[in-house]
Design a protein around this motif. Structure first.
Motif, mmCIF file in Angstrom:
data_model
loop_
_atom_site.group_PDB
_atom_site.id
_atom_site.type_symbol
_atom_site.label_atom_id
_atom_site.label_comp_id
_atom_site.label_asym_id
_atom_site.label_seq_id
_atom_site.Cartn_x
_atom_site.Cartn_y
_atom_site.Cartn_z
ATOM 1 N N ALA A 138 0.836 -1.202 0.000
ATOM 2 C CA ALA A 138 0.000 0.000 0.000
ATOM 3 C C ALA A 138 0.872 1.253 0.000
ATOM 4 O O ALA A 138 0.628 2.186 -0.778
ATOM 5 N N ARG A 139 1.882 1.271 0.850
ATOM 6 C CA ARG A 139 2.792 2.430 0.892
ATOM 7 C C ARG A 139 3.496 2.610 -0.454
ATOM 8 O O ARG A 139 3.619 3.730 -0.955
ATOM 9 N N ALA A 140 3.968 1.516 -1.030
ATOM 10 C CA ALA A 140 4.660 1.593 -2.317
ATOM 11 C C ALA A 140 3.719 2.110 -3.405
ATOM 12 O O ALA A 140 4.123 2.927 -4.248
ATOM 13 N N ALA A 141 2.490 1.643 -3.406
ATOM 14 C CA ALA A 141 1.524 2.092 -4.408
ATOM 15 C C ALA A 141 1.239 3.587 -4.248
ATOM 16 O O ALA A 141 1.197 4.334 -5.233
ATOM 17 N N ILE A 142 1.060 4.025 -3.017
ATOM 18 C CA ILE A 142 0.808 5.449 -2.758
ATOM 19 C C ILE A 142 2.022 6.281 -3.166
ATOM 20 O O ILE A 142 1.894 7.320 -3.813
ATOM 21 N N ASP A 143 3.206 5.797 -2.825
ATOM 22 C CA ASP A 143 4.430 6.507 -3.209
ATOM 23 C C ASP A 143 4.580 6.599 -4.717
ATOM 24 O O ASP A 143 5.167 7.549 -5.235
ATOM 25 N N ALA A 144 4.041 5.611 -5.433
ATOM 26 C CA ALA A 144 4.108 5.600 -6.891
ATOM 27 C C ALA A 144 2.989 6.425 -7.530
ATOM 28 O O ALA A 144 2.921 6.543 -8.750
ATOM 29 N N GLY A 145 2.097 6.977 -6.692
ATOM 30 C CA GLY A 145 1.049 7.849 -7.212
ATOM 31 C C GLY A 145 -0.358 7.288 -7.187
ATOM 32 O O GLY A 145 -1.271 7.908 -7.743
ATOM 33 N N VAL A 172 -2.953 2.409 6.448
ATOM 34 C CA VAL A 172 -2.013 3.140 5.603
ATOM 35 C C VAL A 172 -2.769 4.106 4.689
ATOM 36 O O VAL A 172 -2.400 5.279 4.559
ATOM 37 N N ALA A 173 -3.822 3.619 4.062
ATOM 38 C CA ALA A 173 -4.597 4.459 3.142
ATOM 39 C C ALA A 173 -5.251 5.621 3.885
ATOM 40 O O ALA A 173 -5.209 6.765 3.414
ATOM 41 N N ALA A 174 -5.846 5.340 5.033
ATOM 42 C CA ALA A 174 -6.502 6.397 5.802
ATOM 43 C C ALA A 174 -5.491 7.458 6.234
ATOM 44 O O ALA A 174 -5.772 8.662 6.145
ATOM 45 N N ALA A 175 -4.325 7.030 6.677
ATOM 46 C CA ALA A 175 -3.291 7.976 7.101
ATOM 47 C C ALA A 175 -2.842 8.863 5.948
ATOM 48 O O ALA A 175 -2.489 10.026 6.140
ATOM 49 N N ALA A 176 -2.873 8.315 4.726
ATOM 50 C CA ALA A 176 -2.458 9.072 3.542
ATOM 51 C C ALA A 176 -3.610 9.849 2.910
ATOM 52 O O ALA A 176 -3.404 10.581 1.939
ATOM 53 N N GLY A 177 -4.830 9.651 3.428
ATOM 54 C CA GLY A 177 -5.991 10.318 2.857
ATOM 55 C C GLY A 177 -6.406 9.750 1.512
ATOM 56 O O GLY A 177 -7.011 10.427 0.690
ATOM 57 N N ILE A 178 -6.094 8.473 1.286
ATOM 58 C CA ILE A 178 -6.413 7.791 0.029
ATOM 59 C C ILE A 178 -7.657 6.926 0.239
ATOM 60 O O ILE A 178 -7.702 6.126 1.168
ATOM 61 N N PRO A 179 -8.678 7.039 -0.614
ATOM 62 C CA PRO A 179 -9.832 6.149 -0.473
ATOM 63 C C PRO A 179 -9.438 4.708 -0.779
ATOM 64 O O PRO A 179 -8.527 4.453 -1.566
#
Length: 136
Positions: free
Chosen positions: A5-12, A28-35
């Protein structure tokens, strides 16, 4: 996993989807504000996905119980956004939408691994066009 999840978010990545309940991915998603959309099958799993903040609940594998199952889930969970996946193709996608799905996930019937391996983007594009034409 949380690491994926972190890698995917870091990749955009702008959203995440899991095949089952993954509380660590939700965190991880909630902390990043990603649905995110967590996978579930049973009503208990659906409740857990909602409790973890899933924007929509991915019902997987949807083929096992069919479109009527979506209507059944809407009784105890009115207004739920359901995303059926697994066994969805051009012959049944509209029936899932008619049963209340917010959207449908279609995999190998539109994007077969052999077409990806061959780089046959024309075939994949044609399959996608045929698939979406059945939804109108």
């Amino acid at each position: 996993t949380a690491e994926q999840a972190r890698a995917a978010i870091d990749a955009g990545a702008r959203f995440l989807v899991t095949p089952g309940l993954r509380p660590e991915v939700a965190a991880v998603a909630a902390a990043a504000g990603i649905p995110f959309s967590l996978g579930a099958m049973t009503p208990t799993e659906v409740a857990q996905a909602l409790d973890l903040g899933s924007a929509a609940v991915k019902i997987f594998p949807a083929r096992q119980l069919g479109p009527a199952y979506l209507k059944d889930l809407q009784g105890p969970y009115p207004g739920i956004r359901l995303l059926p996946s697994g066994g969805i193709d051009a012959s049944n996608a509209k029936s899932y939408l008619d049963a209340g799905a917010a959207a449908v996930c279609c995999g190998t019937s539109v994007v077969p691994p052999s077409a990806v391996a061959a780089g046959d983007w024309a075939d994949i594009s044609a399959r996608a066009a045929a698939f979406t034409a059945t939804l109108a």
